[in-house]
Design an enzyme around this catalytic site. Structure first.
Site, short mmCIF file in Angstrom:
data_model
loop_
_atom_site.label_atom_id
_atom_site.label_comp_id
_atom_site.label_asym_id
_atom_site.label_seq_id
_atom_site.Cartn_x
_atom_site.Cartn_y
_atom_site.Cartn_z
N ALA A 59 43.59 38.51 -27.73
CA ALA A 59 42.77 39.72 -27.91
C ALA A 59 42.36 40.25 -26.54
CB ALA A 59 41.50 39.41 -28.71
N TYR B 23 35.20 46.70 -29.50
CA TYR B 23 35.71 45.34 -29.73
C TYR B 23 35.30 44.84 -31.12
CZ TYR B 23 35.87 40.25 -29.45
OH TYR B 23 36.10 38.93 -29.73
N GLU C 104 30.56 39.15 -33.05
CA GLU C 104 30.35 40.55 -32.65
C GLU C 104 30.45 41.48 -33.85
OE1 GLU C 104 29.71 42.80 -29.81
OE2 GLU C 104 28.71 40.91 -29.48
N GLY D 215 44.07 31.55 -22.62
CA GLY D 215 42.61 31.70 -22.55
C GLY D 215 41.90 30.37 -22.75
N GLN D 216 40.58 30.42 -22.63
CA GLN D 216 39.75 29.21 -22.80
C GLN D 216 40.07 28.47 -24.10
OE1 GLN D 216 35.07 28.94 -22.62
NE2 GLN D 216 35.60 29.76 -24.61
N SER E 279 34.94 37.18 -35.07
CA SER E 279 33.88 37.04 -34.07
C SER E 279 32.51 37.43 -34.61
CB SER E 279 34.24 37.95 -32.89
OG SER E 279 33.11 38.20 -32.09
O1 F7E Z 1 27.55 38.80 -23.14
C1 F7E Z 1 24.34 40.14 -21.89
C2 F7E Z 1 25.22 41.09 -22.67
O2 F7E Z 1 29.83 39.16 -22.21
C3 F7E Z 1 26.50 38.11 -23.76
C4 F7E Z 1 33.00 37.31 -26.21
O3 F7E Z 1 33.63 36.04 -26.17
O4 F7E Z 1 31.24 36.44 -27.58
C5 F7E Z 1 31.50 37.14 -26.37
O5 F7E Z 1 30.90 38.42 -26.40
C6 F7E Z 1 25.21 38.86 -23.62
C7 F7E Z 1 25.28 40.36 -24.00
O6 F7E Z 1 29.51 37.88 -24.41
C8 F7E Z 1 25.20 40.55 -18.40
O7 F7E Z 1 24.65 42.40 -22.73
C9 F7E Z 1 23.39 40.58 -19.59
O8 F7E Z 1 24.17 40.69 -24.78
O9 F7E Z 1 28.89 36.81 -22.30
P1 F7E Z 1 29.00 38.15 -22.92
P2 F7E Z 1 29.48 38.76 -25.75
O10 F7E Z 1 29.44 40.20 -25.46
O11 F7E Z 1 28.40 38.22 -26.62
C10 F7E Z 1 31.73 37.05 -28.78
C11 F7E Z 1 31.47 36.10 -29.92
C12 F7E Z 1 33.14 37.49 -28.67
O12 F7E Z 1 33.88 37.48 -29.65
C13 F7E Z 1 33.57 38.10 -27.39
O13 F7E Z 1 34.99 38.11 -27.25
O14 F7E Z 1 24.82 38.85 -22.26
N1 F7E Z 1 24.43 40.32 -20.43
N2 F7E Z 1 23.84 40.73 -18.34
C14 F7E Z 1 25.57 40.29 -19.72
N3 F7E Z 1 26.84 40.04 -20.09
C15 F7E Z 1 27.79 40.07 -19.13
N4 F7E Z 1 29.06 39.82 -19.48
N5 F7E Z 1 27.47 40.33 -17.82
C16 F7E Z 1 26.21 40.58 -17.40
O15 F7E Z 1 25.96 40.83 -16.22
#
Ligand code: F7E
Length: 331
Positions: A80, A151, A129, A11-12, A127
């Site tokens: 993970a 998660y 999260e 991973g990254q 995390s």
């Molecule tokens: O979403 C919003 C989405 O998927 C960030 C992982 O590395 O960081 C990461 O988790 C935000 C959320 O990251 C889209 O609803 C809007 O509010 O880039 P994400 P994440 O969920 O914050 C934490 C620290 C971890 O540990 C995790 O493994 O962006 N959002 N529109 C979207 N997100 C995605 N993916 N795609 C969309 O179209």
């Protein structure tokens, strides 16, 4: 020469950490799951110094063997199921790998320590999260955890299990509560990379627009290359502990879009973005902003890359990648 075993090495973060440890003279071992895993082949090309060890976080016996074979001084558990949106559709698998996997690797390390007499230092990738429905702003080590996704729940299990092994067995086990961290190596399912890739493709005429979910969510985004340094620093301390790793700034998806499109000279991006309910989550984490004072004071760690620079770096990288793919397509 120190030896380190990294799970999630393809991973990254695994890649950045491998580079950091290799640069410090470590012998680096990387756990790779699956038969004929294409990611292992790519890693062997890009990081030939990583010695690949076969094993799976779901399979305790494979972990016992991987730890015994690599004889590590340090184990970094980065493996993970990490995509939050996916975790609702695959809650059992996410719980088993992201949560149960931590218990398995802790047990494998404990077994190795007991049988070899060698002390091993352990890092758990916790995390932001875990903060979910945030109970403090900004969030710090003492903030009550309130996860909002399968998660997040699995990460809470791994976090407390790491603390429990430290307290029960005196293991040097540390947990890094890392806020979102990104780079040109980020998977395209995560929002920063999804945006940087789309902006590059729109600029090159390969795509018309981008469909996203909640544009109002706010995240504390840092650069992954800076964050792996914090992981290493945690394991160099005399005492194991838990640390929040963050920039202390928060930005919305809208701000991300503004900077990413600005990098290619587009100021009016709204007509290029559609809101698609498919990308909305059953429960959202609205606001993350971390207080990393403890890491700054005790580890002497601080982030180097600013949000604006990070987003522009990702867009530039994707422009190059897409242009190179384009010239391959036309040749
Ligand atoms: O979403 C919003 C989405 O998927 C960030 C992982 O590395 O960081 C990461 O988790 C935000 C959320 O990251 C889209 O609803 C809007 O509010 O880039 P994400 P994440 O969920 O914050 C934490 C620290 C971890 O540990 C995790 O493994 O962006 N959002 N529109 C979207 N997100 C995605 N993916 N795609 C969309 O179209």
């Amino acid at each position: 020469m120190k030896r380190a075993l990294i799970t999630g090495v393809t991973g990254q973060d695994g890649m950045y950490l491998s580079e950091l440890l290799h640069g410090k003279g470590y012998e680096v071992f990387g756990l790779v799951a699956g038969q004929n895993n294409p990611k292992a082949e790519l890693l062997a090309k890009s990081h030939p110094y990583v010695r690949i060890v076969s094993g799976n976080l779901l399979d305790l016996v494979s972990l016992i063997r991987a730890v015994a074979d690599s004889e590590p001084d340090e184990v970094y558990n980065l493996g993970a199921v990490s995509f939050v949106a996916y975790s609702w559709q695959n809650a059992r698998l996410t719980s088993d790998v992201t949560g149960g996997g931590v218990l398995n690797i802790l047990e494998a390390v404990r077994f190795y320590q007991d049988s070899s007499g060698k002390a091993v230092r352990f890092y758990q990738a916790s995390s932001s999260e875990m903060f979910g429905k945030v109970q403090d702003v900004p969030q710090r080590e003492s903030t009550l955890l309130w996860p909002r996704s399968p998660y997040g729940v699995a990460k809470v299990f791994g976090h407390y299990m790491t603390i429990n092994y430290r307290e029960s067995y005196g293991m040097h086990a540390s947990s890094g509560v890392l806020f979102n961290h990104e780079s040109p190596r980020r998977g395209p399912e995560f929002v920063t990379r999804k945006v940087s890739q789309a902006v590059a493709r729109i600029t090159l005429g390969l795509q018309d627009g981008i469909a996203l979910g909640n544009l109002d969510a706010k995240r504390d985004w840092g650069f992954a290359g800076d964050y792996v340094e914090a992981m290493w620093l945690m394991l160099q301390q005399d005492e194991a502990d838990d640390y929040v790793i963050s920039t202390g700034e928060t930005h919305s998806i809208r701000e991300l879009l503004t900077i990413a499109f600005d990098e290619v000279g587009i100021t009016d991006w709204e007509p290029l973005v559609t809101i698609d309910p498919r990308f909305m989550r059953p429960a959202e984490v609205d606001l993350l902003i971390g207080d990393s004072t403890k890491a700054r004071e005790k580890l002497g760690w601080k982030p180097r890359v600013e949000f604006d620079e990070l987003v522009r770096m990702m867009v530039r990288s994707d422009l190059e990648l897409q242009a190179a793919a384009g010239s391959e397509r036309s040749s």
